[in-house]
Design a protein around this motif. Structure first.
Motif, PDB file in Angstrom:
ATOM      1  N   ASN A  24       6.146 -25.649  67.890  1.00  0.00           N
ATOM      2  CA  ASN A  24       5.647 -24.548  67.067  1.00  0.00           C
ATOM      3  C   ASN A  24       4.728 -25.052  65.955  1.00  0.00           C
ATOM      4  OD1 ASN A  24       5.199 -22.265  65.553  1.00  0.00           O
ATOM      5  ND2 ASN A  24       7.308 -22.056  64.845  1.00  0.00           N
ATOM      6  N   ASP A  28       3.790 -24.631  61.143  1.00  0.00           N
ATOM      7  CA  ASP A  28       3.618 -25.728  60.179  1.00  0.00           C
ATOM      8  C   ASP A  28       3.100 -25.232  58.821  1.00  0.00           C
ATOM      9  OD1 ASP A  28       4.419 -27.487  62.138  1.00  0.00           O
ATOM     10  OD2 ASP A  28       2.398 -28.222  62.596  1.00  0.00           O
ATOM     11  N   ASP A  95      12.830 -36.313  59.121  1.00  0.00           N
ATOM     12  CA  ASP A  95      12.718 -34.855  59.281  1.00  0.00           C
ATOM     13  C   ASP A  95      14.117 -34.256  59.487  1.00  0.00           C
ATOM     14  OD1 ASP A  95      13.139 -35.651  61.898  1.00  0.00           O
ATOM     15  OD2 ASP A  95      11.391 -34.628  62.730  1.00  0.00           O
ATOM     16  N   HIS A 115       8.314 -29.068  59.044  1.00  0.00           N
ATOM     17  CA  HIS A 115       7.354 -28.635  60.062  1.00  0.00           C
ATOM     18  C   HIS A 115       7.834 -27.348  60.727  1.00  0.00           C
ATOM     19  CE1 HIS A 115       9.922 -30.151  63.308  1.00  0.00           C
ATOM     20  NE2 HIS A 115       9.931 -31.371  62.767  1.00  0.00           N
ATOM     21  N   GLY A 116       7.035 -26.866  61.653  1.00  0.00           N
ATOM     22  CA  GLY A 116       7.282 -25.554  62.231  1.00  0.00           C
ATOM     23  C   GLY A 116       8.553 -25.423  63.043  1.00  0.00           C
ATOM     24  N   ASP A 117       9.170 -26.537  63.408  1.00  0.00           N
ATOM     25  CA  ASP A 117      10.381 -26.461  64.226  1.00  0.00           C
ATOM     26  C   ASP A 117      11.639 -26.920  63.488  1.00  0.00           C
ATOM     27  OD1 ASP A 117       9.579 -25.645  67.065  1.00  0.00           O
ATOM     28  OD2 ASP A 117       8.111 -27.196  66.623  1.00  0.00           O
ATOM     29  N   GLN A 137       2.703 -30.988  57.335  1.00  0.00           N
ATOM     30  CA  GLN A 137       1.604 -31.276  58.259  1.00  0.00           C
ATOM     31  C   GLN A 137       0.596 -30.125  58.339  1.00  0.00           C
ATOM     32  OE1 GLN A 137       4.145 -32.621  61.497  1.00  0.00           O
ATOM     33  NE2 GLN A 137       3.921 -30.671  62.563  1.00  0.00           N
ATOM     34  N   PHE A 150       2.572 -38.418  62.824  1.00  0.00           N
ATOM     35  CA  PHE A 150       3.401 -37.375  63.428  1.00  0.00           C
ATOM     36  C   PHE A 150       4.887 -37.704  63.395  1.00  0.00           C
ATOM     37  CE2 PHE A 150       5.029 -35.092  67.276  1.00  0.00           C
ATOM     38  CZ  PHE A 150       4.913 -33.816  66.743  1.00  0.00           C
ATOM     39  N   LYS A 189       6.034 -37.540  72.264  1.00  0.00           N
ATOM     40  CA  LYS A 189       6.062 -37.888  70.833  1.00  0.00           C
ATOM     41  C   LYS A 189       5.939 -39.405  70.650  1.00  0.00           C
ATOM     42  CE  LYS A 189       8.681 -34.020  68.869  1.00  0.00           C
ATOM     43  NZ  LYS A 189       9.836 -33.633  68.035  1.00  0.00           N
TER      44      LYS A 189
HETATM   45  N1  LIG Z   1       5.893 -28.357  64.736  1.00  0.00           N
HETATM   46  C1  LIG Z   1       6.495 -29.544  64.926  1.00  0.00           C
HETATM   47  N2  LIG Z   1       6.111 -30.593  64.204  1.00  0.00           N
HETATM   48  C2  LIG Z   1       6.725 -31.798  64.353  1.00  0.00           C
HETATM   49  C3  LIG Z   1       7.765 -31.958  65.270  1.00  0.00           C
HETATM   50  C4  LIG Z   1       8.157 -30.844  66.037  1.00  0.00           C
HETATM   51  O1  LIG Z   1       9.081 -30.911  66.866  1.00  0.00           O
HETATM   52  N3  LIG Z   1       7.507 -29.651  65.844  1.00  0.00           N
HETATM   53  N4  LIG Z   1       8.358 -33.189  65.396  1.00  0.00           N
HETATM   54  C5  LIG Z   1       7.986 -34.205  64.661  1.00  0.00           C
HETATM   55  C6  LIG Z   1       8.593 -35.533  64.783  1.00  0.00           C
HETATM   56  O2  LIG Z   1       9.331 -35.676  65.839  1.00  0.00           O
HETATM   57  C7  LIG Z   1       6.945 -34.097  63.653  1.00  0.00           C
HETATM   58  N5  LIG Z   1       6.335 -32.830  63.597  1.00  0.00           N
END
Ligand SMILES: Nc1nc2c(c(=O)[nH]1)N=C(CO)CN2
Ligand SMILES: Nc1ncnc2c1ncn2[C@@H]1O[C@H](COP(=O)(O)OP(=O)(O)OP(=O)(O)O)[C@@H](O)[C@H]1O
Length: 209
Positions: A24, A28, A95, A115-117, A137, A150, A189
């Protein structure tokens, strides 16, 4: 207005990682708007550290690292492994999805990524950190930092590079070893993490052990 470490490198990394399907990324920007409310540590806490030599420890750590310079643990998992070895990292990059509970009570600086998830888990833990500066991000506001990169590991390397590291020693970066889960998204990833670690190595001396 937050801190953008290198806008063009951010755009380049985003162009690459945003091609990973199933995530997603439109969320973000929402995450970046909400993250700064959790900030409780000034940027000077980060800038005041000696970044000239940095050791980054990632969760695939196999042996005790040599402690050189500033120590960064990647995720609560690495903090926990290092604590077991009697090593206290100065900074944790996370995260909040690999042993985040280990971060409760930690008194170093947590660079907590929104982040979005992950906004559910981010909000669940960010407010319980003793000292947190959010990373995001999407364009940052308030106290947040927008670094390139990332995954937690390559983001840690980018941050060290832009904070002035001359040399970065990396332990536990083993993209071919399965440590938490193994699926198409995770492999994508880690592929992106490899590309970004190589990008950091263009601007700073990076030694991977
Ligand atoms: N939207 C989104 N951004 C991320 C994600 C993710 O799963 N979704 N995972 C990350 C590091 O694993 C870093 N950034
Ligand atoms: N073999 C490995 N497996 C997983 N992560 C690794 C590995 N080697 C190095 N890393 C680094 O350590 C970090 C570990 O964090 P974690 O396993 O929670 O992954 P993540 O990037 O947050 O993704 P996800 O939460 O979707 O699994 C990764 O972000 C990556 O940069």
């Amino acid at each position: 207005m937050g801190l953008v470490l290198d806008p063009l490198e951010y755009e380049l990394t985003r162009a690459i990682y945003s091609r990973i399907p199933g995530l997603n990324f439109s969320g973000d920007a929402v995450a970046a708007r909400e993250a700064p409310q959790f900030c409780n540590s000034p940027l000077s806490d980060l800038r005041g550290l000696d970044w000239s030599e940095v050791t980054i420890v990632m969760p695939a750590l196999a042996e005790k690292p040599r402690q050189r310079g500033l120590i960064i643990a990647v995720e609560g998992r690495s903090l926990s492994i290092l604590s077991g070895m009697g090593i206290r990292p100065d900074v944790v990059v996370t995260d909040f999805d690999f042993e985040p509970e280990k971060l409760i009570g930690y008194d170093g600086v947590v660079l907590g990524h929104a982040h979005g998830d992950n906004m559910g888990i981010f909000k669940g833990y960010a407010g319980r950190m003793a000292r947190i500066i959010p990373t995001v991000q999407s364009w940052p506001t308030g106290c947040s930092i927008l670094p390139p990169g990332f995954t937690d590991g390559d983001r840690a390397a980018y941050i060290a590079a832009y904070m002035g590291a001359r040399i970065i020693h990396v332990y536990g970066f083993k993209p071919d070893v399965v440590i938490k889960r193994d699926d198409a998204v995770k492999r994508a990833k880690l592929d992106v993490a490899k590309i970004f670690m190589n990008r950091v190595a263009r601007i700073v001396d990076v030694k991977i052990y």
